[in-house]
Design a protein around this motif. Structure first.
Motif, PDB file in Angstrom:
ATOM      1  N   GLY A   1       0.830  -1.205   0.000  1.00 19.97           N
ATOM      2  CA  GLY A   1       0.000   0.000   0.000  1.00 19.97           C
ATOM      3  C   GLY A   1       0.865   1.255   0.000  1.00 19.97           C
ATOM      4  O   GLY A   1       2.096   1.191   0.057  1.00 19.97           O
ATOM      5  N   MET A   2       0.183   2.365  -0.044  1.00 15.36           N
ATOM      6  CA  MET A   2       0.846   3.663  -0.121  1.00 15.36           C
ATOM      7  C   MET A   2       1.732   3.932   1.096  1.00 15.36           C
ATOM      8  O   MET A   2       1.475   3.389   2.181  1.00 15.36           O
ATOM      9  N   PRO A   3       2.749   4.794   0.936  1.00 15.04           N
ATOM     10  CA  PRO A   3       3.512   5.227   2.106  1.00 15.04           C
ATOM     11  C   PRO A   3       2.568   5.897   3.105  1.00 15.04           C
ATOM     12  O   PRO A   3       1.736   6.719   2.707  1.00 15.04           O
ATOM     13  N   GLY A   4       2.667   5.512   4.362  1.00 17.60           N
ATOM     14  CA  GLY A   4       1.789   6.079   5.385  1.00 17.60           C
ATOM     15  C   GLY A   4       0.505   5.299   5.582  1.00 17.60           C
ATOM     16  O   GLY A   4      -0.304   5.638   6.456  1.00 17.60           O
ATOM     17  N   SER A   5       0.310   4.242   4.805  1.00 19.71           N
ATOM     18  CA  SER A   5      -0.944   3.467   4.942  1.00 19.71           C
ATOM     19  C   SER A   5      -0.932   2.591   6.185  1.00 19.71           C
ATOM     20  O   SER A   5      -1.963   2.011   6.533  1.00 19.71           O
TER      21      SER A   5
ATOM     22  N   LYS B   1       1.597   0.065   6.912  1.00 20.26           N
ATOM     23  CA  LYS B   1       2.161  -1.282   6.710  1.00 20.26           C
ATOM     24  C   LYS B   1       3.122  -1.677   7.837  1.00 20.26           C
ATOM     25  O   LYS B   1       3.057  -2.791   8.355  1.00 20.26           O
ATOM     26  N   SER B   2       4.027  -0.750   8.202  1.00 16.67           N
ATOM     27  CA  SER B   2       5.018  -1.081   9.238  1.00 16.67           C
ATOM     28  C   SER B   2       4.347  -1.217  10.603  1.00 16.67           C
ATOM     29  O   SER B   2       4.625  -2.150  11.361  1.00 16.67           O
ATOM     30  N   THR B   3       3.449  -0.281  10.916  1.00 22.08           N
ATOM     31  CA  THR B   3       2.761  -0.282  12.211  1.00 22.08           C
ATOM     32  C   THR B   3       1.879  -1.531  12.355  1.00 22.08           C
ATOM     33  O   THR B   3       1.955  -2.255  13.352  1.00 22.08           O
TER      34      THR B   3
ATOM     35  N   THR C   1      10.695  -4.676   4.839  1.00 24.49           N
ATOM     36  CA  THR C   1      11.671  -4.663   3.741  1.00 24.49           C
ATOM     37  C   THR C   1      12.492  -3.366   3.729  1.00 24.49           C
ATOM     38  O   THR C   1      13.630  -3.372   3.297  1.00 24.49           O
ATOM     39  N   ASP C   2      11.909  -2.267   4.240  1.00 21.88           N
ATOM     40  CA  ASP C   2      12.688  -1.022   4.321  1.00 21.88           C
ATOM     41  C   ASP C   2      13.869  -1.202   5.273  1.00 21.88           C
ATOM     42  O   ASP C   2      14.985  -0.732   4.999  1.00 21.88           O
ATOM     43  N   ALA C   3      13.643  -1.889   6.392  1.00 24.42           N
ATOM     44  CA  ALA C   3      14.717  -2.129   7.367  1.00 24.42           C
ATOM     45  C   ALA C   3      15.770  -3.061   6.758  1.00 24.42           C
ATOM     46  O   ALA C   3      16.981  -2.892   6.989  1.00 24.42           O
TER      47      ALA C   3
ATOM     48  N   ILE D   1      19.534   6.731   0.613  1.00 22.96           N
ATOM     49  CA  ILE D   1      19.671   5.809  -0.538  1.00 22.96           C
ATOM     50  C   ILE D   1      18.900   6.379  -1.737  1.00 22.96           C
ATOM     51  O   ILE D   1      19.415   6.429  -2.855  1.00 22.96           O
ATOM     52  N   ILE D   2      17.688   6.866  -1.458  1.00 26.75           N
ATOM     53  CA  ILE D   2      16.858   7.425  -2.536  1.00 26.75           C
ATOM     54  C   ILE D   2      17.521   8.669  -3.135  1.00 26.75           C
ATOM     55  O   ILE D   2      17.556   8.851  -4.353  1.00 26.75           O
ATOM     56  N   ALA D   3      18.101   9.501  -2.249  1.00 28.00           N
ATOM     57  CA  ALA D   3      18.742  10.732  -2.724  1.00 28.00           C
ATOM     58  C   ALA D   3      19.929  10.437  -3.639  1.00 28.00           C
ATOM     59  O   ALA D   3      20.260  11.235  -4.515  1.00 28.00           O
TER      60      ALA D   3
ATOM     61  N   GLY E   1      16.809   3.388 -10.243  1.00 26.93           N
ATOM     62  CA  GLY E   1      17.905   2.753  -9.496  1.00 26.93           C
ATOM     63  C   GLY E   1      17.409   2.234  -8.151  1.00 26.93           C
ATOM     64  O   GLY E   1      17.719   1.105  -7.749  1.00 26.93           O
ATOM     65  N   PHE E   2      16.625   3.055  -7.446  1.00 22.84           N
ATOM     66  CA  PHE E   2      16.105   2.616  -6.145  1.00 22.84           C
ATOM     67  C   PHE E   2      15.161   1.428  -6.325  1.00 22.84           C
ATOM     68  O   PHE E   2      15.198   0.465  -5.563  1.00 22.84           O
ATOM     69  N   ARG E   3      14.340   1.483  -7.354  1.00 27.70           N
ATOM     70  CA  ARG E   3      13.396   0.374  -7.592  1.00 27.70           C
ATOM     71  C   ARG E   3      14.145  -0.939  -7.798  1.00 27.70           C
ATOM     72  O   ARG E   3      13.715  -1.992  -7.330  1.00 27.70           O
TER      73      ARG E   3
ATOM     74  N   SER F   1       6.172  -6.427   5.964  1.00 28.59           N
ATOM     75  CA  SER F   1       5.731  -5.076   5.611  1.00 28.59           C
ATOM     76  C   SER F   1       6.656  -4.573   4.512  1.00 28.59           C
ATOM     77  O   SER F   1       7.873  -4.541   4.690  1.00 28.59           O
ATOM     78  N   THR F   2       6.070  -4.206   3.386  1.00 24.65           N
ATOM     79  CA  THR F   2       6.882  -3.761   2.248  1.00 24.65           C
ATOM     80  C   THR F   2       6.964  -2.233   2.211  1.00 24.65           C
ATOM     81  O   THR F   2       6.231  -1.548   2.924  1.00 24.65           O
ATOM     82  N   GLY F   3       7.822  -1.714   1.339  1.00 22.87           N
ATOM     83  CA  GLY F   3       7.827  -0.283   1.031  1.00 22.87           C
ATOM     84  C   GLY F   3       6.786  -0.037  -0.050  1.00 22.87           C
ATOM     85  O   GLY F   3       6.503  -0.926  -0.873  1.00 22.87           O
ATOM     86  N   GLY F   4       6.231   1.174  -0.062  1.00 22.25           N
ATOM     87  CA  GLY F   4       5.137   1.477  -0.988  1.00 22.25           C
ATOM     88  C   GLY F   4       5.484   1.309  -2.453  1.00 22.25           C
ATOM     89  O   GLY F   4       4.601   1.081  -3.283  1.00 22.25           O
TER      90      GLY F   4
ATOM     91  N   ARG G   1      10.238  12.053   4.062  1.00 24.99           N
ATOM     92  CA  ARG G   1      10.031  10.656   4.396  1.00 24.99           C
ATOM     93  C   ARG G   1      10.749   9.721   3.424  1.00 24.99           C
ATOM     94  O   ARG G   1      11.002   8.575   3.726  1.00 24.99           O
ATOM     95  N   GLY G   2      11.077  10.201   2.255  1.00 24.24           N
ATOM     96  CA  GLY G   2      11.748   9.349   1.283  1.00 24.24           C
ATOM     97  C   GLY G   2      10.737   8.517   0.519  1.00 24.24           C
ATOM     98  O   GLY G   2      10.629   7.319   0.726  1.00 24.24           O
ATOM     99  N   VAL G   3      10.006   9.172  -0.356  1.00 25.56           N
ATOM    100  CA  VAL G   3       8.993   8.493  -1.164  1.00 25.56           C
ATOM    101  C   VAL G   3       9.338   8.730  -2.630  1.00 25.56           C
ATOM    102  O   VAL G   3       9.781   9.826  -2.991  1.00 25.56           O
ATOM    103  N   LEU G   4       9.143   7.716  -3.466  1.00 30.43           N
ATOM    104  CA  LEU G   4       9.413   7.873  -4.892  1.00 30.43           C
ATOM    105  C   LEU G   4       8.255   8.626  -5.532  1.00 30.43           C
ATOM    106  O   LEU G   4       7.265   8.040  -5.936  1.00 30.43           O
TER     107      LEU G   4
END
Ligand SMILES: Nc1ncnc2c1ncn2[C@@H]1O[C@H](COP(=O)(O)OP(=O)(O)O)[C@@H](O)[C@H]1O
Ligand SMILES: O=C(O)C1=C[C@@H](OP(=O)(O)O)[C@@H](O)[C@H](O)C1
Ligand SMILES: [Mg+2]
Length: 173
Positions: free
Chosen positions: A16-20, A22-24, A40-42, A55-57, A63-65, A83-86, A124-127
């Protein structure tokens, strides 16, 4: 819909979207069920020894994908809460791999609600393309999440505890 083996059914993969949430939600679900938890972010941060925003910057979105897809495809732990990244939805190979590890559950949260959860998506580091809104991102990713989800939770009005409860009910966990 992909991934329907007995092994896959024992695990849960949150997308799901960032902030949805998933991690919590993933952490809570793992605590309640005793299933191991993996974010997966960890995994990426530990492997790259850098924070995600860093990493995103340092990479193009593509490349990040690729980095994210490679880490996700290295996961062998079926029967866990993952829990995945968005942005994992952009890789068909990564999504197929995840489908072999658990039931794919999409936490669908409306952009207006997401906006209240974090002030700055860039911090937050979102694509997300410069100049695009969370609503733009939501609408562009919607068909991808929809394509891969085996279960969709309309999580906008729910607390994290309520989301966990719905997942446990639907998967009999
Ligand atoms: N159901 C919910 N209701 C309200 N706030 C939530 C809910 N789920 C998560 N949050 C909050 O939203 C923020 C983002 O949650 P997080 O779990 O990091 O999302 P994701 O991993 O999908 O990006 C956190 O501050 C978290 O406490
Ligand atoms: O949706 C995205 O573009 C991203 C979401 C992040 O994870 P969360 O979904 O956990 O915030 C993280 O994977 C990365 O920074 C990119
Ligand atoms: Mg997260």
């Amino acid at each position: 819909m992909i991934g329907d083996s007995e092994t896959a059914r024992s695990g849960v993969v949150l997308i799901g979207m960032p902030g949805s949430g998933k991690s919590t939600v993933g952490r809570l679900l793992s605590e309640q069920t005793g299933l191991p938890f993996l974010d997966t972010d960890a995994l990426i941060e530990a492997g790259e020894s850098k924070r995600l925003a860093e990493i995103i910057a340092h990479h193009s979105p593509e490349g990040f994908r690729e980095i994210e897809a490679a880490y996700v495809q290295s996961i062998q732990s079926a029967g866990s809460v993952i829990s995945t990244g968005g942005s994992v939805c952009y890789s068909r190979d990564a999504m197929q791999h995840l489908a072999g590890l658990g039931t794919i559950v999409w936490l669908d949260v409306a952009p207006e609600v997401l906006e209240q959860r974090f002030a700055d998506v860039f911090d937050r580091g979102v694509l997300i393309e410069p100049g695009s809104s969370l609503a733009d991102l939501y609408h562009s990713r919607f068909p991808l999440y929809e394509q891969y989800a085996q279960i969709k939770i309309d999580a906008s009005p729910l607390t994290a505890e309520e989301v966990v409860s719905q997942i446990r009910q639907q998967l009999a966990l």
